[in-house]
Design a protein around this motif. Sequence first.
Motif, PDB file in Angstrom:
ATOM      1  N   ASN A 202     -35.054 -34.052 106.943  1.00 19.93           N
ATOM      2  CA  ASN A 202     -35.485 -32.660 107.012  1.00 19.93           C
ATOM      3  C   ASN A 202     -35.508 -32.202 108.472  1.00 19.93           C
ATOM      4  OD1 ASN A 202     -37.231 -30.317 107.237  1.00 19.93           O
ATOM      5  ND2 ASN A 202     -37.814 -30.696 105.119  1.00 19.93           N
TER       6      ASN A 202
ATOM      7  N   TYR B 291     -36.657 -26.358  99.157  1.00 18.70           N
ATOM      8  CA  TYR B 291     -35.676 -25.382  99.604  1.00 18.70           C
ATOM      9  C   TYR B 291     -34.756 -25.026  98.438  1.00 18.70           C
ATOM     10  CZ  TYR B 291     -37.041 -27.098 104.242  1.00 18.70           C
ATOM     11  OH  TYR B 291     -37.747 -27.460 105.367  1.00 18.70           O
TER      12      TYR B 291
ATOM     13  N   GLY C 210     -30.693 -23.198 101.281  1.00 24.37           N
ATOM     14  CA  GLY C 210     -31.479 -23.751 102.379  1.00 24.37           C
ATOM     15  C   GLY C 210     -32.725 -22.967 102.713  1.00 24.37           C
TER      16      GLY C 210
ATOM     17  N   ALA D  17     -32.463 -29.881 101.563  1.00 27.89           N
ATOM     18  CA  ALA D  17     -31.486 -29.033 100.886  1.00 27.89           C
ATOM     19  C   ALA D  17     -30.551 -29.861 100.005  1.00 27.89           C
ATOM     20  CB  ALA D  17     -30.689 -28.245 101.914  1.00 27.89           C
TER      21      ALA D  17
ATOM     22  N   PHE E   1     -36.591 -21.887 102.354  1.00 27.65           N
ATOM     23  CA  PHE E   1     -37.865 -22.426 101.897  1.00 27.65           C
ATOM     24  C   PHE E   1     -38.404 -21.521 100.787  1.00 27.65           C
ATOM     25  CE2 PHE E   1     -42.452 -23.175 102.140  1.00 27.65           C
ATOM     26  CZ  PHE E   1     -42.533 -24.548 102.336  1.00 27.65           C
TER      27      PHE E   1
ATOM     28  N   ASN F 178     -37.646 -18.155 107.111  1.00 23.08           N
ATOM     29  CA  ASN F 178     -36.276 -18.316 106.641  1.00 23.08           C
ATOM     30  C   ASN F 178     -35.261 -17.543 107.478  1.00 23.08           C
ATOM     31  OD1 ASN F 178     -36.756 -20.126 104.544  1.00 23.08           O
ATOM     32  ND2 ASN F 178     -37.298 -18.498 103.107  1.00 23.08           N
TER      33      ASN F 178
END
Length: 276
Positions: free
Chosen positions: A59, A128, A132, A201, A134, A102
Amino acid sequence: MQKIKRNRAFLKWAGGKYSLLDKIIPSLPKAELLIEPFFGAGSVSLNAEFNQYQLNDINTDLVSLYNIVQQQPIAFTEALAPMFVASTNLSEFYYQKRAEFNNTTDPFRRAVLFVYLNRHGYNGLCRYNSKGGFNVPFGRYVKPKLPSQEILQFAKRFKNASFTNLNYKESMLQAPEETVIYCDPPYIPISKTASFTQYAANGFTIEDQRELGDLASKLVKEKKLTIVISNHDTALTREFYKDAKIKSFSAKRFISQNASTRKPVKELLAIFDSNN
């Protein structure tokens, strides 16, 4: 049994190991270096006594946060404090900050928002969407705690640690001799609704689970290492970790969203030791 001093992580984390330290810590032999390829919130390294730490996670947001906390702990806690007042614990504010997170590319601001979202979001999840972004919903807690002391403790303990953002295989393959590696991968689900593999992701598949076990077997045959892996105790994990010594136990972690059907789950520690 020796009483274990327990330091808490400053992030809430689904699947965190704080409650299992009395099982995990005694299974880690003495060594100079501890490597964690799946570092997460860090409860194990925060409580295991090693001189050096190589702490890795896939991450990118998490690793960036840790590098900032390591280098600027006081400035970071000061920037975070205004995010933990009554006016910020509202769903409207939360979703505004989630949108900001984001969209921002500023590492320091993104790190501050990451901790705010983590402490105010639902159930300590880090999730996510396919793009991608959140996407954890608001958690509706009465008064989320500003983890200032935990952040300062984290920075002090890992002042000289190395934080990396690599694939777990790269992290493990770089291990020198006489090293302990502790792996806490996304767990193999034990029900169709219990999959937490979208932690980053990209997911962690059953084939990834198999490859982790194969890599652990390979490395302890080639180097003087100890590798300890946490996972659910299932037929698959026992197959994947067939070359390891298995310690099985009940965990106080619950997987069902329905309170009436929650039950403790069986977990295991797979210990791959080159001395076996």
